[in-house]
Design a protein around this motif. Structure first.
Motif, short mmCIF file in Angstrom:
data_model
loop_
_atom_site.label_atom_id
_atom_site.label_comp_id
_atom_site.label_asym_id
_atom_site.label_seq_id
_atom_site.Cartn_x
_atom_site.Cartn_y
_atom_site.Cartn_z
N LEU A 155 8.51 8.76 -19.46
CA LEU A 155 9.27 8.17 -18.35
C LEU A 155 8.85 8.79 -17.02
N VAL A 156 8.70 10.12 -16.99
CA VAL A 156 8.26 10.78 -15.76
C VAL A 156 6.87 10.29 -15.36
N GLU A 157 6.00 10.13 -16.36
CA GLU A 157 4.65 9.64 -16.06
C GLU A 157 4.68 8.23 -15.46
N GLN A 158 5.54 7.37 -16.01
CA GLN A 158 5.64 6.00 -15.47
C GLN A 158 6.24 6.00 -14.06
N ARG B 168 4.40 4.75 -10.74
CA ARG B 168 4.99 3.85 -9.74
C ARG B 168 4.77 4.40 -8.33
N ALA B 169 4.96 5.70 -8.15
CA ALA B 169 4.72 6.30 -6.83
C ALA B 169 3.25 6.17 -6.45
N LEU B 170 2.36 6.38 -7.42
CA LEU B 170 0.93 6.25 -7.15
C LEU B 170 0.58 4.80 -6.81
N ALA B 171 1.16 3.85 -7.54
CA ALA B 171 0.89 2.43 -7.27
C ALA B 171 1.37 2.03 -5.88
N GLU B 172 2.47 2.59 -5.45
CA GLU B 172 2.95 2.29 -4.09
C GLU B 172 1.98 2.83 -3.05
N GLN B 173 1.44 4.04 -3.31
CA GLN B 173 0.45 4.59 -2.39
C GLN B 173 -0.83 3.74 -2.38
N GLN B 174 -1.26 3.34 -3.56
CA GLN B 174 -2.47 2.52 -3.64
C GLN B 174 -2.26 1.15 -2.99
N GLU C 163 9.20 12.40 -10.53
CA GLU C 163 7.85 11.85 -10.43
C GLU C 163 6.76 12.90 -10.60
N ALA C 164 7.14 14.11 -11.02
CA ALA C 164 6.15 15.18 -11.18
C ALA C 164 6.22 15.72 -12.60
N LEU C 165 5.13 15.60 -13.35
CA LEU C 165 5.07 16.16 -14.69
C LEU C 165 5.00 17.68 -14.63
N PRO C 166 5.62 18.37 -15.58
CA PRO C 166 5.54 19.85 -15.57
C PRO C 166 4.15 20.33 -15.95
#
Length: 470
Positions: free
Chosen positions: A171-174, A178-184, A254-257
């Motif tokens: 879930l965190v990865e998705q 999503r945050a990365l897709a918004e930046q892209q 939104e940040a994986l450990p």
């Protein structure tokens, strides 16, 4: 006045003949653990806590696992099965003690001329003398099955905690995707603006504008797909927590450990003793051994003793004046049963061999799971390093090609291809990090032992615990 009904003398002579026959011997279980390698292929130095998920130092994950261990319906059902197994063990153990029943009755007898009341009272006791250990063996078998059920409960809790961790990291990865897709999407929209301006100035072709618009549309579709994937993962986590989907509040992260240091894997011999599923398989071997002992004992004579005290009177006040005391002993000698008891022994022997094979397989699978997790983690770390190098190269390539495109040195097709490669690698890198964390979850699950916080309430009737039996 007491009336005594003696047991016939021939009975005692027969009983003496049986007692001097001697005791039966039960087959012992030898060490059926497969030959183990002295050490695992890799090991670290950090100690793995009983609550292994805390090694990730993720407060949100800690909270989710705690909620699941308290609320998951499947785990609660497993605990009820544990209570049933313990009750069955207590029920079987009752056969080791005498039983005592009391009765009190009255009846009315009517005739043409008069009516008569009859009152009765009495006590009756019975007890099977466990000459060959049959009753004791059956009790021990149920006790061992209860311990196997406790180990199964612990294994279910470890499996649940692993599912929570894997679903949470996904879930965190998705959410990070999503945050990365918004930046892209923002990058692609800005680039579209630049290309449209170049087209208006006659410095770019219409095909370049169309290709960039298609990339923007693809980025928007990516966001739509991610929203659906996130909703599904949230629903899965809600059910694992024992709550209805859409009614549970989950953290937005939104940040994986970071990957924790590699734990001390110990030696395979320690793993065999620690893993609850392997302990469960071994308890079932021991239970099958006790069932075989009971089946063998069932072929020998069985002695039961009975005693009763009773009285009848026409007046309740005279009920306890004239007791009748009866003592009896019954010796059951199997003579001809059509091979039923011999078949029961054969079946019990096959059942024991079956459990031994299952135990040996459980040991091998436990070691395989550790080695598989170690191998996958090592391979994934190498893959991540390669992806990082590829991403850096793709980023540098895109910047150079874009600069040359602005100078008219290359076509926009080269720029678009470099941009797609860079964005695909960024998404792949996120997924690879999540997979690496899941491989570590698999390693922790493979190494995990008892979770002490799951120890049932002391007010619950229990038999011997796993620690007492170890």
């Amino acid at each position: 006045m007491f009336k005594y009904s003696p047991t016939p003398r021939p009975f005692w002579a027969l009983l003496l003949a049986v007692l001097i026959t001697g005791c039966s011997t039960y087959p012992d279980i030898t060490d059926n653990t497969p030959e183990l390698v002295p050490a695992f292929s890799r090991t670290g130095s950090s100690q793995l806590p009983d609550q292994w998920w805390r090694a990730f130092n993720d407060p949100e994950l800690n909270g989710l696992v705690a909620r699941a261990l308290d609320g998951n319906l499947g785990l609660q059902a497993s605990y009820q099965r544990l209570l049933q197994a313990r009750a069955a063990a207590d029920q079987q153990a009752a056969g080791l003690f005498p039983s005592l029943d009391a009765n009190l009755g009255t009846e009315r007898r009517e005739s043409e001329s008069t009516g008569t009341d009859r009152f009765s009272a009495g006590l009756s006791a019975s007890y099977e003398v466990d000459l060959w250990g049959r009753v004791q063996a059956l009790s021990e078998a149920e006790d061992l099955r209860a311990l196997a059920s406790e180990a199964d409960y612990q294994a279910a809790a470890i499996s649940l905690s692993g599912e929570i961790a894997s679903n949470w990291f996904e879930l965190v990865e998705q959410q990070a995707q999503r945050a990365l897709a918004e930046q892209q999407l923002l990058v692609n929209q800005n680039l579209l603006t630049v290309i449209e301006a170049s087209f208006s100035a006659g410095q770019a072709g219409a095909a370049d504008v169309l290709r960039q618009r298609q990339l923007v549309a693809s980025s928007e579709e990516q966001l739509t797909n991610l929203a659906g994937d996130i909703a599904v993962l949230e629903n899965q986590l809600a059910v694992l927590l024992g709550e209805a989907p859409t009614r549970v509040s989950l953290p937005d992260k939104e940040a994986l450990p970071e990957l924790p240091p590699l734990p001390d894997t110990g030696v395979p011999g320690e793993l065999v003793q620690r893993r609850p599923d392997v302990r469960q398989a071994w308890r079932l071997v021991q239970a099958a051994d006790r069932e075989l002992a009971a089946a063998i004992s069932n072929r020998f004579p069985r002695l039961s003793l009975e005693a009763s005290v009773s009285d009848e009177a026409t007046n309740a006040s005279e009920l306890f004046d004239d007791w009748l005391v009866t003592l009896a002993g019954n010796l059951l000698l199997p003579v001809i049963d059509g091979g039923e008891r011999r078949a029961a022994v054969t079946s019990a022997e096959a059942g024991l061999r079956e459990r031994v094979h299952e135990y040996r397989e459980a040991v091998l699978v436990a070691i395989q799971e550790v080695e598989d997790a170690l191998a996958r983690e090592r391979q994934q770390q190498q893959r991540l390093a390669s992806l990082e190098r590829q991403t850096d190269l793709a980023r540098a390539s895109y910047r150079q090609l874009r600069r040359r495109y602005m100078n008219g040195a290359v076509s926009y097709t080269d720029v678009l291809s470099a941009l797609k490669d860079q964005q695909d690698l960024q998404r792949t890198q996120l997924t690879a990090r999540q997979q690496l964390l899941n491989y570590r979850v698999a390693l922790y699950r493979a190494l995990a032992g008892r979770i002490d916080r799951l120890t049932p309430d002391s007010s619950t009737p229990t038999n011997r615990s796993e620690k007492d039996q170890a």
